[in-house]
Structure formats: structure tokens, C-alpha cells
Design an enzyme around this catalytic site. Structure first.
Site, short mmCIF file in Angstrom:
data_model
loop_
_atom_site.label_atom_id
_atom_site.label_comp_id
_atom_site.label_asym_id
_atom_site.label_seq_id
_atom_site.Cartn_x
_atom_site.Cartn_y
_atom_site.Cartn_z
N HIS A 17 62.16 49.29 22.32
CA HIS A 17 62.45 47.63 21.27
C HIS A 17 62.86 48.60 19.78
O HIS A 17 62.81 49.63 19.58
CB HIS A 17 61.59 47.28 20.76
N HIS A 20 60.64 51.52 18.17
CA HIS A 20 61.88 52.78 18.29
C HIS A 20 63.14 52.91 18.08
O HIS A 20 62.84 54.76 17.57
CB HIS A 20 60.85 52.21 20.28
N CYS A 125 41.06 50.34 25.26
CA CYS A 125 41.66 49.53 24.97
C CYS A 125 43.06 49.70 25.84
O CYS A 125 43.59 51.44 26.04
CB CYS A 125 42.96 49.19 24.15
N CYS A 128 46.40 51.03 24.23
CA CYS A 128 46.97 52.13 23.94
C CYS A 128 46.19 53.31 23.81
O CYS A 128 46.27 54.54 24.11
CB CYS A 128 45.74 51.17 22.41
N CYS A 143 41.50 44.11 21.27
CA CYS A 143 42.25 45.40 20.18
C CYS A 143 42.28 44.63 19.07
O CYS A 143 43.11 43.45 19.16
CB CYS A 143 42.93 45.36 21.27
N HIS A 146 46.50 44.29 20.02
CA HIS A 146 46.75 43.70 21.08
C HIS A 146 46.53 42.47 21.53
O HIS A 146 46.83 41.70 21.92
CB HIS A 146 46.87 44.67 22.50
N LYS A 302 53.09 42.84 13.87
CA LYS A 302 53.80 44.00 14.39
C LYS A 302 54.71 43.75 15.51
O LYS A 302 54.22 42.95 16.09
CB LYS A 302 52.65 45.38 14.59
N LYS A 305 55.88 45.43 22.16
CA LYS A 305 56.61 44.79 23.22
C LYS A 305 55.42 43.91 24.08
O LYS A 305 55.85 42.77 25.05
CB LYS A 305 57.45 45.84 24.57
O1 ME8 Z 1 51.76 55.47 20.62
N1 ME8 Z 1 57.04 49.19 13.66
O2 ME8 Z 1 54.32 55.19 22.16
P1 ME8 Z 1 54.53 54.19 21.94
C1 ME8 Z 1 57.75 50.32 13.26
N2 ME8 Z 1 53.11 57.24 23.78
N3 ME8 Z 1 57.55 51.79 14.50
C2 ME8 Z 1 57.36 51.20 16.01
C3 ME8 Z 1 56.61 49.52 16.01
C4 ME8 Z 1 57.18 48.75 14.80
N4 ME8 Z 1 56.59 47.86 15.12
N5 ME8 Z 1 56.68 49.30 17.16
C5 ME8 Z 1 56.76 50.99 17.64
C6 ME8 Z 1 52.84 55.60 22.01
N6 ME8 Z 1 57.37 51.80 16.69
C7 ME8 Z 1 52.55 56.69 22.88
C8 ME8 Z 1 52.54 57.73 21.45
S1 ME8 Z 1 53.03 59.91 20.51
C9 ME8 Z 1 52.52 62.51 21.26
C10 ME8 Z 1 52.56 58.98 21.85
C11 ME8 Z 1 57.06 52.95 16.92
O3 ME8 Z 1 56.15 53.04 23.06
C12 ME8 Z 1 56.40 54.21 15.82
O4 ME8 Z 1 57.17 55.12 15.87
O5 ME8 Z 1 53.58 52.44 21.97
C13 ME8 Z 1 55.38 53.73 16.58
O6 ME8 Z 1 54.54 55.31 16.25
C14 ME8 Z 1 55.41 54.58 18.13
O7 ME8 Z 1 56.49 53.81 18.43
C15 ME8 Z 1 54.87 54.12 19.35
O8 ME8 Z 1 55.61 53.89 20.50
#
Ligand code: ME8
Length: 511
Positions: A17, A20, A125, A128, A143, A146, A302, A305
Site C-alpha cells: 500500500h 510502503h 502481537c 507486529c 495492540c 493493530h 496510520k 493493510k
Molecule cells: O514492519 N506510513 O513490515 P511492514 C508510513 N517486515 N510508512 C509506512 C506506513 C504508513 N502508514 N505503513 C507502512 C515490517 N509503512 C517488517 C520490517 S525490516 C528488517 C522488517 C512503511 O510490511 C514504513 O517503512 O509492516 C514501515 O516501517 C514499513 O512500511 C513497515 O512495513
């Protein structure tokens, strides 16, 4: 000089989304900017495929975790080029080469004496994949991210001795005040460290979807340690970037430690606390900077998804193009802070800034050179009145981007876009064109406008790669390096004038 920038690796429990897309775009801007500076650049993104978030989502869909990972990882991989992202590699944590590095590094951490067996009991969680302390949970044991009910876990695990790194981390933060930025995030991480570090689970006994622990096959590594190591493992097997003199296998030497890890604040603790501790435990050098941006919010929450309030980046790009999305996200939300996004604000920025300020400026300037000078840019000295506003911009932009100040960098450039629009109005070339006596003045105005457009296009190139490519091509400026963004940059002499091409509307209003 080398520059290595990473995004988080994204969970494959659902499709990508806008959140990302945001981090990937930001990392891409830094990567492109450093390439313009002539540095060796490596830009990494990818997907995080193990652990409960993925195993649970797969179970809910009645498919194997690997099948869900394959499907969604492909969506993330496909998103990068759609965003205009120029990543050099796309890592998947199910890559066997990555898994081998995880086993290797974490065995070293154990050999170094930082792993012990213990029992974990506490709140967890599964979305998370995070163990939550009592003071981190919402009412009703929920959480805070979430809003789902947390589970009470009791599990015999191997632990990572995080507590051993309390002092080394405090020293690190004292010695390197720019290790984590912005400052608020630095303070947040430091106060977490100072509040006392407890050992954390390194392995999971109950899970099977993960990297097997070599010294105890009944365990897999806790997904966060597996995931964090992607930043290091990728360099050991990724191909060398296109056009680089480096060979595969030489990337770790060339690029480690990372220059910038970009993340959002949801995963601050893992990156700003666990990660440097883990690297110390494995005798590996620490990254230079961790930049923690804010959340994109929709309806005050925030965007996520699992909350269902997502904006589909594919749909936005389909209609307006990737540059428009890149611009909007860097412009409307101060990078480093939370900010609301909306379709209305997007459309407003598109119309008033991209279509009017920049698009019109470019097309009317180029059109005037064709109309008044048959498409030849007069070879005359530039207007000294513009010099003060256009000189030293590459240096100023570089200083901001060295601190990942992406919004301030864009504003620095946009002030000049507006300045140039005022210049057009003040000098009114259409008035000068009516008066033969003022031909030399018109020559200078047109030459200055074209020079300033070249500067702006090169500075904007990392932000708006597709449209500035069109603009620079029309200006017949092939080199994309920042050297050409110097006001003093001198083109080859061409006494009869330099020919330029034509340009279509860069940001059509009917989009
Ligand atoms: O946490 N606003 O993956 P994830 C801004 N797999 N950035 C956002 C966002 C939002 N609303 N939503 C997501 C994970 N992001 C782990 C990470 S790293 C070794 C492992 C972005 O799919 C932002 O960069 O939940 C956030 O830190 C990341 O997506 C979380 O992606």
C-alpha cells in the site's frame, strides 16, 4: 565514495500500500541523488517472508506460507519499477543465500557468548511479531497499532543477551548524535535504552515457518533477527549494480556498513536498539544513519493493510503517473513527521504546483525559444540578477539530503521554481519580443530561463525522474550528473545558438 541505502523489507501477508511506496520512494530519491554525485550506490529493498504475520495470513487463506509469500513478494517487486524506484536488488528472506547468512551470523553471536536458554512469558502481537511490555499495551490487552487482542505467550526459547549492550549502546548514542534522526526519535530510542534493556527471544519454538536454528532444529529464528540481517546478507549474493566496476562478492567490502536505513517509527526499537546490539554481538560494523520517518495518515489513523484504510498506489499512478505521487508524498508530508494524505490534497498539489508552477514554466519557456529564436538558445552571458538565487544549489541540496531532509530539499528547489515564474512575469519576454531595440535583452532572458530550467531539472531529477528526463532531453542536456546543476556550468560555445527540442505538457491537467 560509496552510498548504501535500504528500505524495510515488507511483510508479504498482504499486498503493498501507499505506506510502503512512501519509504521506497524516499530511499530512491537518496539513491538517485548520490548517483548524480558520482558515487557508487547500492539501493536495497525486498520482502520479509517468515514468522507469524505471514504464517497466520496464509493459514487464514488456506494456502502454504511459501505460496502466499511468492504471490505477494511478486507484487512488491512489481511495485518498485512502477514507482520509478531504481533499486539495485530485491531481497527475499526465503532466499537460501540469505537464510545461510542468518544461520552463520547468529551462530557467531552464540559463539561470542550472547545466547542463552530461558522462558519467555508476556504479551505478544502476532501482526507486529512483537513482544510487548506491560506499559506498551492498550486497554483490554490490545495492540496499540493493530487494535487486536494480544496473546499471552509462554515459551521456552533461546534469548539474545540484549542487556549486555546497555552500556555500549549508551556510549554509541553519546558518541554519534546523528546515529538516529530526527532528534525526537533519537531521544525516544535513547530513553528506551536507558530505561533498562532486557534479554529478548532470539528463537521461536512454536513456529516452523522460519530459518532453522542450526544448533537446535526444533527452533526457528525469531523473525525480527532473520529480517534485520537482510541488510547485511544481500550484499553477499546480490549482483553488482549495473555499470559498476565491482564484481559480485565484492559488495560487502564496498558497501558495508549501510549509509542510511530508512524506516517508519513503528519499527524504531528493532532498528535503533536491537540492530546495533546484534551487530556488536557479531563483531560487525554499525550503520551510519537510521532515519525514521512518520506515518502517512488517512482519517487520522496510520494507513495500514490490517486496518483496511489504504490508498492504492497502483491506482494513483495509473491516473497521474509515478512522478506525481513521488512529488506529493515528499511535498505534502514533512519527511520525518506524521502527515495526513488525501485525494483532494493530492489533486490540488498536482494542479497548482506540478501542472502550473513547473509544467507551464517548462512548456512556455521552451515554446518562447521556438517562437522568438527559431529553437536556438542564444549564446550570451546569463542574467546576473538570477545568479544569487541559483548559485550553489547542488551544495545546498546535498547538505540537506545528507541528513535525509527530503521535504526541505524539495522546498529549496521549489522556491526557485516560483522565483523563475516571477522572473518570467517581470521580464515579460512577449513584450521584449515586440521591440527590435530590446533583442539583446530578450536573448539574455531566454538564455537565463533555459539555464535555470536545466539547473532545476537536474536538481529535481531524483524526485521526478520521468518528467525531468523528458525536460532534460528537450533541453538536449544528456548528462544527469549534479555538476550540470551549477549556475556557472558552461555549455560548449555555440555562437549561433544551441538547438533545443520541443516538449509535450509534462503534467497534463486532464489527468
Ligand atoms: O514492519 N506510513 O513490515 P511492514 C508510513 N517486515 N510508512 C509506512 C506506513 C504508513 N502508514 N505503513 C507502512 C515490517 N509503512 C517488517 C520490517 S525490516 C528488517 C522488517 C512503511 O510490511 C514504513 O517503512 O509492516 C514501515 O516501517 C514499513 O512500511 C513497515 O512495513
Amino acid at each position: 565514495m560509496s552510498f548504501y541505502v535500504t528500505t524495510p523489507i515488507y511483510y508479504v501477508n498482504a499486498a503493498p500500500h501507499l505506506g510502503h511506496a512512501y519509504t521506497t520512494i524516499a530511499a530512491d530519491i537518496l539513491a538517485r541523488h548520490h548517483r548524480q554525485r558520482g558515487e557508487d550506490v547500492f539501493f536495497l529493498t525486498g520482502t520479509d517472508e517468515h514468522g507469524e504475520p505471514v504464517a497466520d495470513a496464509a493459514r487464514a487463506k488456506g494456502v502454504e506460507p511459501q505460496a502466499l509469500a511468492d504471490l505477494n513478494s511478486e507484487r512488491f517487486r512489481a511495485l518498485a519499477p512502477v514507482l520509478g524506484a531504481s533499486n539495485d536488488f530485491f531481497i527475499r528472506t526465503t532466499d537460501p543465500q540469505h537464510m545461510a547468512v542468518v544461520q552463520d551470523v547468529l551462530s557467531r553471536v552464540r559463539d561470542n557468548g550472547f545466547v542463552h536458554k530461558g522462558t519467555y512469558e508476556g504479551w505478544y502481537c502476532p501482526r507486529c511479531a512483537d513482544f510487548k511490555a506491560e506499559n506498551e499495551i492498550d486497554e483490554g490487552n490490545r495492540c496499540p497499532i493493530h487494535h487486536i487482542e494480544l496473546t499471552r505467550e509462554q515459551e521456552e526459547n533461546y534469548f539474545f543477551q540484549l542487556s549486555a549492550f546497555q552500556e555500549p549502546l549508551e556510549t554509541l548514542y553519546a558518541q554519534r548524535p546523528d546515529f538516529v534522526s530526527p532528534r525526537t526519535r533519537y531521544n525516544e530510542a535513547l530513553s528506551f535504552i536507558r530505561s533498562g534493556l532486557h534479554d529478548v527471544p532470539l528463537t521461536r519454538h512454536k513456529l516452523t515457518w522460519g530459518v532453522p536454528v542450526p544448533w537446535d532444529p526444533e527452533h526457528v529464528f525469531y523473525v525480527w533477527f532473520d529480517a534485520l540481517l537482510n541488510y547485511y546478507s544481500a550484499l553477499s549474493y546480490a549482483p553488482a549494480p549495473a555499470g559498476s566496476p565491482l564484481a559480485q562478492g565484492e559488495l560487502t567490502e564496498a558497501f558495508w556498513p549501510a549509509s542510511f536505513h530508512l524506516i517508519a517509527k513503528d519499527i524504531l526499537r528493532f532498528h535503533a536498539v536491537f540492530w546495533p546490539a546484534l551487530l556488536m554481538a557479531a563483531d560487525l560494523p554499525l550503520p551510519q544513519h537510521i532515519f525514521i520517518h512518520g506515518y502517512l495518515l488517512m482519517d487520522g489513523e496510520k494507513m495500514s493493510k490490517s486496518l483496511g484504510n489504504v490508498l492504492d498506489p497502483f491506482a494513483v499512478i495509473d491516473r497521474f503517473g509515478s512522478d506525481a505521487l513521488r512529488f506529493y508524498l515528499m511535498r505534502d508530508v514533512q519527511f520525518g513527521q506524521d502527515g495526513s494524505v488525501s485525494t483532494a490534497a493530492f489533486e490540488q498539489r498536482y494542479e497548482s504546483e506540478l501542472a502550473n508552477d513547473l509544467g507551464n514554466l517548462a512548456s512556455r519557456t521552451i515554446a518562447m525559444v521556438h517562437r522568438y529564436r527559431a529553437g536556438l538558445v542564444p549564446d550570451v552571458p546569463l542574467d546576473p540578477h538570477l545568479a544569487a538565487d541559483f548559485r550553489r544549489l547542488p551544495q545546498q541540496l546535498s547538505e540537506l539530503l545528507d541528513r535525509a531532509e527530503l521535504t526541505l530539499g524539495l522546498e529549496l528547489i521549489w522556491e526557485r521554481v516560483r522565483r523563475l515564474n516571477r522572473y518570467v512575469e517581470e521580464r515579460a519576454p512577449w513584450v521584449l519580443a515586440k521591440d527590435e531595440q530590446r533583442a539583446a535583452e530578450l536573448d539574455q532572458v531566454l538564455a537565463s530561463l533555459i539555464a535555470a530550467l536545466r539547473v532545476l531539472a537536474l536538481l529535481l531529477h531524483p524526485y521526478l525522474p520521468a518528467s525531468t528526463h523528458l525536460l532534460l532531453s528537450a533541453l538536449r542536456h544528456d548528462d544527469r550528473s549534479l555538476a550540470g546543476a551549477e549556475w556557472e556550468w558552461e555549455p560548449e560555445p555555440a555562437p549561433a545558438g544551441r538547438a533545443i527540442g520541443e516538449i509535450d505538457s509534462l503534467f497534463p491537467k486532464s489527468a
